[in-house]
Design a protein around this motif. Structure first.
Motif, PDB file in Angstrom:
ATOM      1  N   ARG A  59       0.832  -1.200   0.000  1.00 38.75           N
ATOM      2  CA  ARG A  59       0.000   0.000   0.000  1.00 38.75           C
ATOM      3  C   ARG A  59       0.869   1.254   0.000  1.00 38.75           C
ATOM      4  NH1 ARG A  59      -5.268   0.192   3.554  1.00 38.75           N
ATOM      5  NH2 ARG A  59      -5.864  -1.218   1.885  1.00 38.75           N
ATOM      6  N   LYS A  60       1.912   1.229   0.815  1.00 41.95           N
ATOM      7  CA  LYS A  60       2.833   2.379   0.849  1.00 41.95           C
ATOM      8  C   LYS A  60       4.182   1.922   0.310  1.00 41.95           C
ATOM      9  CE  LYS A  60       0.685   5.315   4.133  1.00 41.95           C
ATOM     10  NZ  LYS A  60       0.368   5.211   5.544  1.00 41.95           N
ATOM     11  N   PRO A  61       4.489   2.259  -0.973  1.00 45.42           N
ATOM     12  CA  PRO A  61       5.734   1.760  -1.576  1.00 45.42           C
ATOM     13  C   PRO A  61       6.954   2.335  -0.858  1.00 45.42           C
ATOM     14  CG  PRO A  61       4.294   2.763  -3.217  1.00 45.42           C
ATOM     15  CD  PRO A  61       3.718   3.081  -1.895  1.00 45.42           C
ATOM     16  N   LEU A  62       8.036   1.562  -0.865  1.00 41.42           N
ATOM     17  CA  LEU A  62       9.299   2.044  -0.310  1.00 41.42           C
ATOM     18  C   LEU A  62       9.811   3.191  -1.151  1.00 41.42           C
ATOM     19  CD1 LEU A  62      11.101  -1.316   0.328  1.00 41.42           C
ATOM     20  CD2 LEU A  62      10.269   0.261   2.047  1.00 41.42           C
ATOM     21  N   ARG A  63      10.500   4.132  -0.513  1.00 35.68           N
ATOM     22  CA  ARG A  63      11.051   5.248  -1.268  1.00 35.68           C
ATOM     23  C   ARG A  63      12.252   4.776  -2.081  1.00 35.68           C
ATOM     24  NH1 ARG A  63      13.208   9.695   1.724  1.00 35.68           N
ATOM     25  NH2 ARG A  63      13.203   8.315   3.504  1.00 35.68           N
ATOM     26  N   GLY A  64      12.340   5.247  -3.342  1.00 40.33           N
ATOM     27  CA  GLY A  64      13.483   4.891  -4.177  1.00 40.33           C
ATOM     28  C   GLY A  64      13.564   3.418  -4.515  1.00 40.33           C
ATOM     29  N   SER A  65      12.451   2.726  -4.499  1.00 39.18           N
ATOM     30  CA  SER A  65      12.483   1.300  -4.806  1.00 39.18           C
ATOM     31  C   SER A  65      11.250   0.942  -5.617  1.00 39.18           C
ATOM     32  CB  SER A  65      12.520   0.492  -3.523  1.00 39.18           C
ATOM     33  OG  SER A  65      12.225  -0.856  -3.793  1.00 39.18           O
ATOM     34  N   THR A  66      11.357  -0.151  -6.362  1.00 39.23           N
ATOM     35  CA  THR A  66      10.180  -0.637  -7.089  1.00 39.23           C
ATOM     36  C   THR A  66       9.236  -1.319  -6.111  1.00 39.23           C
ATOM     37  OG1 THR A  66      11.431  -2.606  -7.553  1.00 39.23           O
ATOM     38  CG2 THR A  66      11.394  -0.949  -9.252  1.00 39.23           C
ATOM     39  N   ASN A  67       7.999  -1.523  -6.549  1.00 45.13           N
ATOM     40  CA  ASN A  67       6.977  -2.081  -5.658  1.00 45.13           C
ATOM     41  C   ASN A  67       6.474  -3.397  -6.244  1.00 45.13           C
ATOM     42  OD1 ASN A  67       5.501  -1.859  -3.321  1.00 45.13           O
ATOM     43  ND2 ASN A  67       3.756  -0.900  -4.322  1.00 45.13           N
ATOM     44  N   TYR A  68       7.415  -4.306  -6.525  1.00 45.27           N
ATOM     45  CA  TYR A  68       7.034  -5.514  -7.227  1.00 45.27           C
ATOM     46  C   TYR A  68       6.781  -6.662  -6.257  1.00 45.27           C
ATOM     47  CZ  TYR A  68       8.740  -3.144 -11.392  1.00 45.27           C
ATOM     48  OH  TYR A  68       8.932  -2.271 -12.409  1.00 45.27           O
ATOM     49  N   ASP A 152      14.512  -9.400  -8.088  1.00 42.37           N
ATOM     50  CA  ASP A 152      13.460  -8.560  -7.495  1.00 42.37           C
ATOM     51  C   ASP A 152      12.747  -7.723  -8.542  1.00 42.37           C
ATOM     52  OD1 ASP A 152      14.240  -9.503  -5.062  1.00 42.37           O
ATOM     53  OD2 ASP A 152      15.689  -7.891  -4.763  1.00 42.37           O
ATOM     54  N   MET A 153      13.241  -7.783  -9.786  1.00 41.94           N
ATOM     55  CA  MET A 153      12.720  -6.906 -10.832  1.00 41.94           C
ATOM     56  C   MET A 153      11.634  -7.581 -11.651  1.00 41.94           C
ATOM     57  SD  MET A 153      14.155  -4.043 -10.722  1.00 41.94           S
ATOM     58  CE  MET A 153      15.568  -2.998 -10.886  1.00 41.94           C
ATOM     59  N   ARG A 154      10.951  -8.571 -11.088  1.00 40.55           N
ATOM     60  CA  ARG A 154       9.911  -9.255 -11.865  1.00 40.55           C
ATOM     61  C   ARG A 154       8.553  -8.828 -11.345  1.00 40.55           C
ATOM     62  NH1 ARG A 154      12.776 -14.775 -11.012  1.00 40.55           N
ATOM     63  NH2 ARG A 154      14.533 -14.546 -12.446  1.00 40.55           N
ATOM     64  N   PRO A 155       7.870  -7.974 -12.072  1.00 45.79           N
ATOM     65  CA  PRO A 155       6.572  -7.495 -11.579  1.00 45.79           C
ATOM     66  C   PRO A 155       5.495  -8.579 -11.605  1.00 45.79           C
ATOM     67  CG  PRO A 155       7.157  -6.412 -13.626  1.00 45.79           C
ATOM     68  CD  PRO A 155       8.266  -7.340 -13.311  1.00 45.79           C
ATOM     69  N   TYR A 156       5.624  -9.554 -12.480  1.00 50.40           N
ATOM     70  CA  TYR A 156       4.596 -10.595 -12.606  1.00 50.40           C
ATOM     71  C   TYR A 156       5.164 -11.920 -12.130  1.00 50.40           C
ATOM     72  CZ  TYR A 156       3.223  -6.911 -15.734  1.00 50.40           C
ATOM     73  OH  TYR A 156       2.952  -5.691 -16.271  1.00 50.40           O
ATOM     74  N   SER A 231       8.779   7.027  -9.844  1.00 47.96           N
ATOM     75  CA  SER A 231       9.089   6.561  -8.488  1.00 47.96           C
ATOM     76  C   SER A 231       8.885   5.060  -8.369  1.00 47.96           C
ATOM     77  CB  SER A 231       8.215   7.293  -7.479  1.00 47.96           C
ATOM     78  OG  SER A 231       6.909   6.797  -7.562  1.00 47.96           O
ATOM     79  N   MET A 232       8.124   4.482  -9.274  1.00 47.59           N
ATOM     80  CA  MET A 232       7.855   3.049  -9.180  1.00 47.59           C
ATOM     81  C   MET A 232       8.720   2.205 -10.103  1.00 47.59           C
ATOM     82  SD  MET A 232       3.828   2.641  -8.559  1.00 47.59           S
ATOM     83  CE  MET A 232       3.197   3.763  -9.779  1.00 47.59           C
ATOM     84  N   LEU A 233       9.328   2.858 -11.109  1.00 44.13           N
ATOM     85  CA  LEU A 233      10.138   2.091 -12.066  1.00 44.13           C
ATOM     86  C   LEU A 233      11.615   2.204 -11.709  1.00 44.13           C
ATOM     87  CD1 LEU A 233       8.574   3.093 -15.479  1.00 44.13           C
ATOM     88  CD2 LEU A 233       8.399   0.915 -14.331  1.00 44.13           C
TER      89      LEU A 233
END
Lengths: 399, 151
Positions: A59-68, A152-156, A231-233
């Protein structure tokens, strides 16, 4: 959806109705109460459990990081944090001296060093400190969380082959614009020095130009949107004032596969003959350029060749400068020749409704038989019969 | 026999079709057929105004650009044949007078017309002569011309 859920764990719905199994007696009274039934199914309950439990972190993404999804485990912990804590001891913190005065005094006492050496060493220390500071700032911006690994870079989570690729950061895009539009360096050298594909450089500069134009016109930009996306990519940063200001964005010198080279050929060549890439290109197609010329940034190939020849950095640089100058002069000469030719042969006469464009040509190119290929004007006489059956077209020259 | 500079409608492949006229500017004997083999082809004439490369129809409609009729002509050969007495047809006369090879048949004479004609002359019009003497002569001639024309 909770992460890493395997299809085998998905259960079938408990009731399954079809034409045969459907109850034959229709319900006696119609159910007029039409609001949704609050049936708590197992799946629904599972979803809410996940949202309140492990899914809360999204719900609250980390700063400077992807949210995958794939960066977290089943219990909602960041996988890479655990891993990083385990080998925290190996973090290199030594080698950078914090105290400049002590280090410079030590250098002064060392008799084997000259003043120039001391200067260089001081500058190196300064650079290392800056780099360290930038790294600290970056880690701080990420809230102390280590950088993402490739897993960690796999969104799916169900598509293991899709990895999220970094995009150009705002600072890098701005820098590309400055290099090309303000400092007027050519696209290919900017692409080579920043590690960004030449087409991407061109597109970034074009879009940046439009952005600036819109800012001047007072048009609103979709800044919140772009900030949210960026901010998410994952992004490729540009960090001036550090030891590594430039992070290569992508492989820039991949040779594009030309359709002509996709066919499989068997071409007999004599052993005594040198068969080079130029020859190979000619075999594929008469007009195909050799690979060394089709490559996006041929200057990088030259650079590697000079390295193999054993030239040192300064000599390579001198050669590069010389080559750039030659290319510029050649382009300028070509342009001058074109302008001169237009001046000599082109005239435009203004008419009332349209213009008359005159071109001075040579009528003598028709040749002796009146069939010259370069000649101007529509031709007379019999049509070519060289494609007629039985008529052999004999070439008059051999290339 | 009289030699004529005239247009010939040529319908070889790539040439004229119905509603698609294309002409050669040719030198031919006056009494030969229009489209027969000429003595010499001096150029081409496309009578359909076309939009130049990089210009769209919208540009033309908005007045940002203009359509052009493309004419290719060997200026020195045309000048030679006019010099030895070839007779231009009306159309060829009009075309060649645009680049100052001939006196315009229907334009009023005067300084304005002369100036306009001079602006579009090709270098082949000027007599080839050694550098210094000819340039001074030309300059003096032009000065003379500018003096005489207002009078």
């Amino acid at each position: 959806m909770p992460p890493r859920i395997s299809p085998s764990r998905l259960t079938k719905p408990s009731t399954c109705e079809c034409f045969r199994s459907r109850p034959q007696n229709p319900p006696a009274a119609r159910n007029f109460h039409a609001s949704a039934r609050h049936e708590v199914t197992r799946l629904r309950r599972g979803m809410y459990d996940w949202l309140k439990g492990p899914g809360k972190v999204f719900r609250k993404p980390l700063r400077g990081s992807t949210n995958y999804l794939s960066a977290y485990n089943k219990t909602g912990d960041l996988v890479r944090v655990r891993k990083d804590n385990r080998d925290d001891r190996t973090k290199p913190s030594e080698g950078i001296e914090e105290d400049e005065t002590a280090a410079s005094e030590r250098d002064l006492n060392d008799q084997s060093l000259t003043d120039d050496d001391r200067d260089i060493r001081a500058r190196e220390r300064e650079m290392a400190r800056q780099t360290r500071k930038a790294e600290d700032v970056e880690t701080e911006a990420r809230g102390g969380v280590p950088r993402e690994r490739s897993v960690d870079m796999r969104p799916y989570p169900l598509n293991q082959h899709f990895t999220s690729q970094p995009v150009l950061s705002e600072a890098l895009r701005e820098q590309l614009y400055v290099q090309v539009a303000v400092e007027e360096r050519d696209l290919s050298s900017v692409a080579a020095s920043f590690g960004v594909d030449i087409r991407r450089v061109a597109a970034a500069v074009r879009l940046k130009t439009i952005e600036k134009q819109w800012e001047d016109e007072g048009k609103p930009l979709a800044k919140p949107y772009s900030d949210a996306i960026l901010s998410m990519l994952p992004t490729t940063p540009f960090q001036p004032e550090t030891a590594n200001p430039i992070t290569p964005h992508e492989p820039i010198n991949d040779l594009p596969v030309h359709p002509h080279t996709r066919q499989q050929l068997f071409y007999p060549a004599s052993e005594s003959r040198q068969f080079t890439r130029e020859d190979a290109a000619k075999v594929f197609s008469a007009k195909l350029l050799p690979a060394d010329q089709r490559i996006p940034l041929p200057m990088l190939v030259d650079l590697e060749k000079w390295k193999l020849e054993g030239l040192d950095r300064q000599q390579r640089q001198a050669r590069q400068v010389q080559k750039d100058r030659d290319a510029r002069e050649e382009a300028a000469a070509k342009e001058t020749a074109r302008v001169e030719w237009e001046e000599r042969t082109q005239r435009v006469v203004k008419g009332r409704r349209w213009d008359f464009a005159f071109q001075d040509i040579s009528a003598e190119k028709v040749g002796r038989d009146g069939w010259g290929r370069e000649a101007v004007g529509y031709r007379y006489g019999m049509p070519h019969v060289d494609r007629k059956r039985g008529v052999i077209k004999i070439p008059t020259s051999v290339a | 026999m009289v030699l004529k500079l005239r247009l010939a409608r040529i319908s070889t492949p790539g040439g004229a079709k119905r509603h698609h006229p294309r002409y050669n500017i040719v030198l031919a004997h006056a009494r030969t057929a229009r489209d027969s083999l000429p003595l010499e082809v001096l150029g081409t004439y496309n009578p359909i105004p076309s939009t130049p490369a990089g210009v769209t129809e919208e540009d033309v409609r908005a007045g940002r650009a203009r359509k052009v009729k493309e004419i290719k002509v060997d200026v020195s050969r045309a000048k030679y044949w006019l010099g030895v007495g070839a007779q231009p047809s009306d159309t060829v006369w009009r075309v060649l007078s645009m680049i100052g090879l001939l006196e315009p048949k229907y334009l009023p004479t005067g300084p304005q017309t002369e100036k306009a004609l001079k602006a579009v002359r090709f270098p082949t019009h000027l007599p080839a002569a050694p550098a210094s003497a000819s340039t001074t002569a030309n300059a003096s001639a032009e000065v003379q011309g500018s003096r005489t024309t207002p009078a």
